[in-house]
Motif scaffolding. Structure first.
Motif, mmCIF file in Angstrom:
data_model
loop_
_atom_site.group_PDB
_atom_site.id
_atom_site.type_symbol
_atom_site.label_atom_id
_atom_site.label_comp_id
_atom_site.label_asym_id
_atom_site.label_seq_id
_atom_site.Cartn_x
_atom_site.Cartn_y
_atom_site.Cartn_z
ATOM 1 N N MET A 1 -32.195 15.160 96.904
ATOM 2 C CA MET A 1 -31.509 14.165 97.655
ATOM 3 C C MET A 1 -30.289 14.762 98.153
ATOM 4 S SD MET A 1 -34.220 12.208 98.308
ATOM 5 C CE MET A 1 -33.785 10.463 98.676
ATOM 6 N N THR A 2 -29.745 13.746 99.291
ATOM 7 C CA THR A 2 -28.465 13.961 99.710
ATOM 8 C C THR A 2 -27.547 12.548 99.952
ATOM 9 O OG1 THR A 2 -29.341 15.759 100.838
ATOM 10 C CG2 THR A 2 -27.375 14.995 101.591
ATOM 11 N N ILE A 3 -26.358 12.949 99.481
ATOM 12 C CA ILE A 3 -25.202 11.916 99.809
ATOM 13 C C ILE A 3 -24.419 12.059 101.019
ATOM 14 C CG2 ILE A 3 -23.388 10.550 98.885
ATOM 15 C CD1 ILE A 3 -24.100 11.569 96.022
ATOM 16 N N ALA A 4 -24.666 11.237 102.017
ATOM 17 C CA ALA A 4 -23.736 11.472 103.380
ATOM 18 C C ALA A 4 -22.719 10.760 102.984
ATOM 19 C CB ALA A 4 -24.732 11.003 104.309
ATOM 20 N N VAL A 5 -21.323 11.452 103.505
ATOM 21 C CA VAL A 5 -20.127 10.801 103.529
ATOM 22 C C VAL A 5 -19.422 10.835 104.757
ATOM 23 C CG1 VAL A 5 -17.686 10.993 102.423
ATOM 24 C CG2 VAL A 5 -19.547 11.725 101.016
ATOM 25 N N ALA A 6 -19.292 9.363 105.201
ATOM 26 C CA ALA A 6 -18.634 9.322 106.612
ATOM 27 C C ALA A 6 -16.988 9.448 106.254
ATOM 28 C CB ALA A 6 -18.739 8.016 107.084
ATOM 29 N N GLY A 89 -31.275 13.913 105.740
ATOM 30 C CA GLY A 89 -32.460 13.107 104.798
ATOM 31 C C GLY A 89 -31.625 12.411 103.719
ATOM 32 N N ALA A 90 -30.674 11.896 104.105
ATOM 33 C CA ALA A 90 -29.589 11.288 102.933
ATOM 34 C C ALA A 90 -30.156 10.063 102.501
ATOM 35 C CB ALA A 90 -28.429 10.443 103.713
ATOM 36 N N SER A 91 -29.980 9.945 100.888
ATOM 37 C CA SER A 91 -30.460 8.866 100.085
ATOM 38 C C SER A 91 -29.559 7.646 100.130
ATOM 39 C CB SER A 91 -30.881 9.239 98.647
ATOM 40 O OG SER A 91 -29.532 9.986 98.105
ATOM 41 N N ALA A 92 -28.250 8.149 100.673
ATOM 42 C CA ALA A 92 -27.352 6.793 100.622
ATOM 43 C C ALA A 92 -26.192 7.388 101.802
ATOM 44 C CB ALA A 92 -26.682 6.938 99.397
ATOM 45 N N VAL A 93 -25.308 6.675 102.234
ATOM 46 C CA VAL A 93 -24.247 6.965 103.007
ATOM 47 C C VAL A 93 -23.014 6.004 102.157
ATOM 48 C CG1 VAL A 93 -23.005 6.425 105.353
ATOM 49 C CG2 VAL A 93 -25.619 6.832 105.140
ATOM 50 N N VAL A 94 -22.086 6.983 102.146
ATOM 51 C CA VAL A 94 -20.910 6.309 101.476
ATOM 52 C C VAL A 94 -19.841 6.464 102.504
ATOM 53 C CG1 VAL A 94 -19.169 6.829 99.633
ATOM 54 C CG2 VAL A 94 -21.612 7.409 99.200
ATOM 55 N N MET A 95 -18.947 5.375 102.467
ATOM 56 C CA MET A 95 -17.853 5.245 103.368
ATOM 57 C C MET A 95 -16.695 4.342 102.748
ATOM 58 S SD MET A 95 -19.078 2.441 106.209
ATOM 59 C CE MET A 95 -19.731 0.809 105.489
ATOM 60 N N GLY A 96 -15.493 5.005 103.063
ATOM 61 C CA GLY A 96 -14.277 4.084 102.751
ATOM 62 C C GLY A 96 -13.934 3.057 103.790
ATOM 63 N N ILE A 97 -13.371 1.931 103.184
ATOM 64 C CA ILE A 97 -13.181 0.696 104.275
ATOM 65 C C ILE A 97 -11.889 0.083 103.820
ATOM 66 C CG2 ILE A 97 -15.851 0.110 104.376
ATOM 67 C CD1 ILE A 97 -15.121 -2.242 101.960
ATOM 68 N N ARG A 98 -11.468 -0.324 104.958
ATOM 69 C CA ARG A 98 -10.148 -0.966 104.892
ATOM 70 C C ARG A 98 -10.164 -2.550 105.218
ATOM 71 N NH1 ARG A 98 -7.543 1.168 110.540
ATOM 72 N NH2 ARG A 98 -9.619 1.440 111.487
ATOM 73 N N ARG A 99 -9.267 -3.241 105.105
ATOM 74 C CA ARG A 99 -9.132 -4.619 105.430
ATOM 75 C C ARG A 99 -8.669 -4.780 106.820
ATOM 76 N NH1 ARG A 99 -9.439 -9.120 102.679
ATOM 77 N NH2 ARG A 99 -8.233 -10.995 103.296
ATOM 78 N N SER A 120 -30.502 2.741 107.570
ATOM 79 C CA SER A 120 -31.983 2.683 106.823
ATOM 80 C C SER A 120 -31.802 3.198 105.158
ATOM 81 C CB SER A 120 -32.976 3.466 107.560
ATOM 82 O OG SER A 120 -32.543 4.889 107.570
ATOM 83 N N VAL A 121 -30.806 3.343 104.832
ATOM 84 C CA VAL A 121 -30.584 3.960 103.556
ATOM 85 C C VAL A 121 -29.353 2.962 102.763
ATOM 86 C CG1 VAL A 121 -31.316 6.213 103.681
ATOM 87 C CG2 VAL A 121 -28.904 5.618 103.866
ATOM 88 N N PRO A 122 -29.208 2.735 101.453
ATOM 89 C CA PRO A 122 -28.194 2.025 100.816
ATOM 90 C C PRO A 122 -26.939 2.500 101.305
ATOM 91 C CG PRO A 122 -29.849 2.792 99.339
ATOM 92 C CD PRO A 122 -30.448 3.421 100.611
ATOM 93 N N VAL A 123 -25.886 1.717 101.454
ATOM 94 C CA VAL A 123 -24.549 2.052 101.934
ATOM 95 C C VAL A 123 -23.610 1.609 100.757
ATOM 96 C CG1 VAL A 123 -22.941 1.743 103.652
ATOM 97 C CG2 VAL A 123 -25.220 1.744 104.494
ATOM 98 N N VAL A 124 -22.774 2.626 100.540
ATOM 99 C CA VAL A 124 -21.843 2.244 99.410
ATOM 100 C C VAL A 124 -20.566 2.393 100.103
ATOM 101 C CG1 VAL A 124 -20.769 3.285 97.423
ATOM 102 C CG2 VAL A 124 -23.208 3.381 97.705
ATOM 103 N N ALA A 125 -19.776 1.227 100.237
ATOM 104 C CA ALA A 125 -18.360 1.171 100.630
ATOM 105 C C ALA A 125 -17.361 1.032 99.483
ATOM 106 C CB ALA A 125 -18.465 -0.365 101.512
ATOM 107 N N VAL A 126 -16.224 1.906 99.715
ATOM 108 C CA VAL A 126 -15.409 2.104 98.696
ATOM 109 C C VAL A 126 -13.941 1.643 99.301
ATOM 110 C CG1 VAL A 126 -16.775 3.800 97.111
ATOM 111 C CG2 VAL A 126 -15.328 4.571 98.660
ATOM 112 N N LYS A 127 -13.250 1.248 98.436
ATOM 113 C CA LYS A 127 -11.774 1.015 98.578
ATOM 114 C C LYS A 127 -10.870 2.180 97.970
ATOM 115 C CE LYS A 127 -11.929 -3.665 98.475
ATOM 116 N NZ LYS A 127 -11.160 -4.794 98.412
#
Length: 128
Positions: A1-6, A89-99, A120-127
């Motif tokens: 599987m793959t982790i996509a990073v925006a 074929g990402a199993s998740a998308v990860v992105m940094g978020i800001r206020r 269409s896959v889980p999204v992880v939002a990190v600060k």
């Protein structure tokens, strides 16, 4: 599987990448770092260039994770990120978020919001 990073070359992109590296070390998943520039990448502060890309590659190699860096240009950053995530074929998308203020969201839209709603896959939002 793959982790996509925006990815953007700032503290928010770094937070997303750091999370993905930690996850990749645990799960063995490949990281696909997606960096999208708007119409003119040379003027877009969100587009990683030259030495920054080389530094990313050195860091990822030294971390011992499998990775790929994808860069492209597109008017709609969220659509481009989601397209690249689907292509790899990402199993998740990860992105940094800001206020952002409510007015800021209305005036400028929100790439993060569109990714959250349309992925269409889980999204992880990190600060940072």
């Amino acid at each position: 599987m793959t982790i996509a990073v925006a990815y953007r070359p700032d503290e928010f992109g770094r937070a997303a990448l750091d999370w993905a590296v930690a996850q990749s070390k645990t799960s063995g998943e490949k990281i696909v770092l997606i960096n999208i520039g708007r119409t003119e990448p040379r003027l877009d502060t969100g587009f990683a260039r030259g030495n920054h890309v080389q530094s990313l590659e050195e860091q990822l190699r030294s971390q011992g994770v499998e990775y790929e860096i994808r860069q492209s240009v597109g008017e709609n950053v969220a659509d481009a990120v989601l397209f690249e995530a689907e292509q790899c074929g990402a199993s998740a998308v990860v992105m940094g978020i800001r206020r952002r203020s409510p007015v800021g969201k209305i005036l400028m839209g929100s790439v993060a919001q569109q990714i959250l709603l349309d992925a269409s896959v889980p999204v992880v939002a990190v600060k940072p």
